[in-house]
Design a protein around this motif. Structure first.
Motif, short mmCIF file in Angstrom:
data_model
loop_
_atom_site.label_atom_id
_atom_site.label_comp_id
_atom_site.label_asym_id
_atom_site.label_seq_id
_atom_site.Cartn_x
_atom_site.Cartn_y
_atom_site.Cartn_z
N SER A 4 6.40 8.36 56.63
CA SER A 4 5.58 9.30 55.89
C SER A 4 6.25 9.81 54.62
CB SER A 4 5.20 10.48 56.79
OG SER A 4 6.36 11.15 57.26
N TYR A 6 7.73 8.07 52.39
CA TYR A 6 7.63 7.08 51.33
C TYR A 6 6.23 6.46 51.32
CZ TYR A 6 12.76 7.10 51.06
OH TYR A 6 14.08 7.47 50.92
N THR A 7 5.79 6.07 50.13
CA THR A 7 4.56 5.30 49.99
C THR A 7 4.87 4.05 49.18
OG1 THR A 7 3.95 6.53 47.99
CG2 THR A 7 3.08 7.33 50.11
N LEU A 44 7.02 -0.44 55.86
CA LEU A 44 5.83 -0.04 55.09
C LEU A 44 4.90 -1.23 54.85
CD1 LEU A 44 7.50 2.29 52.43
CD2 LEU A 44 5.97 3.01 54.25
N ARG A 48 0.92 -2.14 55.97
CA ARG A 48 -0.13 -2.58 55.05
C ARG A 48 -0.74 -3.91 55.49
NH1 ARG A 48 -2.10 -1.14 50.25
NH2 ARG A 48 -3.00 -2.72 48.89
#
Length: 251
Positions: A4, A6-7, A44, A48
């Motif tokens: 959460s 980092y994006t 991450l 996705r």
């Protein structure tokens, strides 16, 4: 996995490849020194693309930010690995170093492989140095009225670097070899200069940024050129150093 904080900053994606602008401080893969819940870039990407395997074709250190390329199928992996092996992928970095560097130069200095004895206990630490070549060009210089050690002022250079080979920590070790270590480098740098940037610029990161990558698309063979913009904190430091109008990217 706790992701959460980092994006994903996506620079490009299609059905074969994805390029990301990695922030400083984020691991690409889990490490033996990392916490099991520590976020990673691969984690991450798995979020996705939950139904797809994402393949790493090169890496960036945790402390280094910038453009990194991933393949999304086996044919793309083979093509990109071949490009890296033959040296046709061109990577460009920016770094801030201690002292005033020459206008431009080439560092041709073999480097002994660095092995992680915990991750690879069978690695031979006595292997001979491997050829390593780095090209650099100075973009800007600055002299600060801040004493460091026995010197009444502190001098720094903004350097564009293009490694011809891909040894571990090559840029950091090569710049140290010519007596211009990177600012923020806790392994190969100088503590006094790292401390100066922390205290005067609130900069707590390694100032090494992977800014550009040239390659061929693994399927269409079209030439690709990707640029990773610098983060706001780094740009703020550059502004305070008087480098706000410097041409950071190649034309």
């Amino acid at each position: 996995m706790l992701t959460s904080t980092y994006t994903l900053d996506l620079l490009y994606e299609d059905q074969w490849i994805t390029l990301v602008n990695k922030p400083s401080g984020l691991l690409v893969h889990p490490s033996w020194i990392s916490h099991p819940d520590e976020p990673t870039l691969v984690g991450l990407l798995k979020e996705r693309y939950p139904d797809q395997v994402v393949h790493t074709v090169h890496r960036l250190d945790r402390a280094t930010s910038g453009v990194i390329l991933f393949a999304r199928d086996k044919d793309a992996v083979k093509s990109l690995n071949a490009q890296f092996a033959e040296g046709s992928v061109k990577k460009t970095y920016l770094c801030v170093v201690r002292g005033w560097t020459d206008d431009e130069g080439t560092i041709d200095y073999a480097l002994k492989p660095i092995y992680d004895k915990f991750a690879d206990p069978l690695a031979d630490p006595d292997k001979a140095p491997k050829p390593a070549i780095t090209h650099y060009k100075t973009l800007a210089r600055v002299e600060l009225p801040i004493p460091v050690g026995r010197y009444p002022v502190a001098r720094y250079s903004l350097v564009r670097v293009q490694p011809e080979t891909g040894r571990k920590h090559q840029i950091r070790r090569h710049m140290k070899h010519i007596l211009h270590p990177l600012v923020g480098d806790t392994n190969h740098g100088e503590g006094r200069h790292n401390r100066l940037f922390r205290e005067h610029f609130d900069c707590h990161r390694l100032l090494l940024m992977a800014t550009e990558l040239h390659c061929q698309h693994p399927v269409t063979q079209a030439p690709l050129h990707f640029k990773a913009p610098l983060d706001a904190q780094t740009l703020s430091v550059f502004d305070r150093l008087g480098w706000e109008n410097i041409q950071l990217f190649e034309v």
